[in-house]
Design a protein around this motif. Structure first.
Motif, PDB file in Angstrom:
ATOM      1  N   SER A   1     -15.006 -38.625  -1.232  1.00 25.25           N
ATOM      2  CA  SER A   1     -15.043 -37.196  -1.587  1.00 25.25           C
ATOM      3  C   SER A   1     -14.632 -36.952  -3.033  1.00 25.25           C
ATOM      4  CB  SER A   1     -14.155 -36.355  -0.684  1.00 25.25           C
ATOM      5  OG  SER A   1     -13.425 -37.103   0.203  1.00 25.25           O
TER       6      SER A   1
ATOM      7  N   VAL B   1     -16.967 -34.316  -5.057  1.00 24.28           N
ATOM      8  CA  VAL B   1     -16.453 -32.954  -5.127  1.00 24.28           C
ATOM      9  C   VAL B   1     -15.338 -32.894  -6.166  1.00 24.28           C
ATOM     10  CG1 VAL B   1     -15.447 -31.065  -3.793  1.00 24.28           C
ATOM     11  CG2 VAL B   1     -16.924 -32.724  -2.657  1.00 24.28           C
TER      12      VAL B   1
ATOM     13  N   SER C   1     -17.489 -33.410   3.247  1.00 23.91           N
ATOM     14  CA  SER C   1     -17.751 -32.169   3.979  1.00 23.91           C
ATOM     15  C   SER C   1     -16.503 -31.280   4.049  1.00 23.91           C
ATOM     16  CB  SER C   1     -18.269 -32.477   5.382  1.00 23.91           C
ATOM     17  OG  SER C   1     -17.308 -33.173   6.131  1.00 23.91           O
TER      18      SER C   1
ATOM     19  N   LEU D   1     -15.796 -29.762   0.585  1.00 27.02           N
ATOM     20  CA  LEU D   1     -16.728 -28.668   0.264  1.00 27.02           C
ATOM     21  C   LEU D   1     -16.449 -27.449   1.133  1.00 27.02           C
ATOM     22  CD1 LEU D   1     -20.205 -30.392  -0.085  1.00 27.02           C
ATOM     23  CD2 LEU D   1     -18.934 -29.189  -1.859  1.00 27.02           C
ATOM     24  N   GLY D   2     -16.234 -27.694   2.400  1.00 26.87           N
ATOM     25  CA  GLY D   2     -16.029 -26.596   3.340  1.00 26.87           C
ATOM     26  C   GLY D   2     -14.763 -25.806   3.050  1.00 26.87           C
ATOM     27  N   ARG D   3     -13.722 -26.490   2.643  1.00 27.80           N
ATOM     28  CA  ARG D   3     -12.463 -25.778   2.405  1.00 27.80           C
ATOM     29  C   ARG D   3     -12.586 -24.832   1.222  1.00 27.80           C
ATOM     30  NH1 ARG D   3      -8.040 -29.876   2.313  1.00 27.80           N
ATOM     31  NH2 ARG D   3      -6.672 -28.182   1.795  1.00 27.80           N
TER      32      ARG D   3
ATOM     33  N   ALA E   1     -13.793 -26.660   8.543  1.00 28.01           N
ATOM     34  CA  ALA E   1     -14.219 -26.887   7.158  1.00 28.01           C
ATOM     35  C   ALA E   1     -15.331 -27.929   7.101  1.00 28.01           C
ATOM     36  CB  ALA E   1     -13.028 -27.324   6.306  1.00 28.01           C
TER      37      ALA E   1
ATOM     38  N   GLY F   1     -18.904 -27.476   5.538  1.00 30.95           N
ATOM     39  CA  GLY F   1     -19.210 -28.315   4.372  1.00 30.95           C
ATOM     40  C   GLY F   1     -20.350 -29.289   4.610  1.00 30.95           C
TER      41      GLY F   1
ATOM     42  N   ARG G   1     -23.825 -28.228   3.609  1.00 35.57           N
ATOM     43  CA  ARG G   1     -24.034 -28.220   2.150  1.00 35.57           C
ATOM     44  C   ARG G   1     -24.175 -29.632   1.602  1.00 35.57           C
ATOM     45  NH1 ARG G   1     -21.785 -22.986  -0.532  1.00 35.57           N
ATOM     46  NH2 ARG G   1     -22.045 -21.683   1.302  1.00 35.57           N
TER      47      ARG G   1
END
Ligand code: ADP
Length: 256
Positions: free
Chosen positions: A10, A14, A50, A53-55, A73, A77, A80
């Motif tokens: 991640s 991200v 994921s 991104l979700g958070r 989250a 995420g 996306r």
């Protein structure tokens, strides 16, 4: 290599501060994937990101999340994440597929065989599978919790020759270099001895979960399954090209 699994952490995908996708990096990675495929290699990607991104989408900030919050989250995420890969690879005429698995899928023989068959079918159709842990259904007891072991499991399942772990560090050191400046990087590791195991520390950053401990477990799974593994730094653009050009890395040799 003929069949390659690439694991993307991640922290690479991200941006830690903004929670945004590093789109330029992803596009450069897509060029590398296209290059490998043009040479006839099958490529599978194992990607985290994921939850990170979700958070940010959910405005959860950087605080610690309860399990159900991270699972929410992850659900936000993941969609996306998959779209980002699809958009990055489509310009190279590469079709992507989303494959979400849990530890149970490898423990249960029927599910293991089914995963293997589906991945094999996708590769036969020239699709690049994007694999991640199914965080939404996995409970703590049945989670890998890191994608290092998941990636090794996938690599062995599909009979890959090489597993590439793109990390925030350029290899395995004799100690955690952020704590011990005299630590030295190994170029090659043929066998994971108790001495090597004692050198592996935990992760240094907030977004990561594995550290070198899970990477060594992944190396053990890969090596005994006949697959080589390499740890190299993922943050420069086109890390797979750099690896071919001899970038710093630690190579783990497959056992015959
Ligand atoms: P990733 O996101 O790639 O999975 P991790 O943060 O989980 O990365 O693991 C890499 C980190 O592990 C390094 O940045 C370092 O802080 C830590 N580490 C612990 N022990 C070692 C070691 N022996 N050699 C290299 N890195 C180590």
């Amino acid at each position: 290599a003929r069949r390659i699994v690439v694991k993307i952490g991640s922290a690479l995908l991200v941006d830690r501060r903004s929670g945004q996708l590093r789109v330029d990096w992803l596009h450069a990675l897509a060029q590398d994937v296209a290059m490998l495929r043009a040479r006839g290699a099958d490529v599978l990607l194992v990607s985290s990101g994921s939850i990170a991104l979700g958070r940010s989408v959910l405005g959860l900030g950087n605080s610690d999340l309860a399990l159900e919050q991270s699972q929410a989250a992850a659900a936000v995420g993941q969609i996306r994440l998959a779209r980002a890969y699809e958009e990055a690879l489509a310009p190279h005429d590469i079709t992507t597929a989303q494959v979400l698995v849990t530890l149970e899928d490898s423990a249960d023989r029927r599910r293991y065989l089914n995963t293997r068959a589906t991945l094999g079918t996708l590769l036969g159709m020239n699709v690049v599978p994007i694999v991640n842990e199914n965080d939404t259904v996995a409970t703590d007891e049945i989670r890998y919790g890191d994608n290092d072991r998941l990636a090794a499991q996938i690599a062995v399942t599909v009979g890959a020759d090489l597993l590439v772990l793109l990390s925030d560090i350029d290899g395995f050191y004799s100690a955690n270099p952020s704590q011990d400046p005299s630590a030295r990087r190994f170029d090659v590791i043929d066998r994971i001895t108790p001495e090597i195991e004692a050198m592996a520390g935990d992760a240094g950053s907030g977004l990561s979960k594995g550290g070198m401990k899970t990477k060594l477990m992944a190396a053990h799974m890969a090596m005994t399954g006949g697959c080589g593994m390499v740890i190299t730094e993922g943050s420069p653009n086109r890390p797979l090209s750099l690896l071919e050009q001899g970038a710093n890395a630690t190579w783990f040799t497959a056992q015959e």
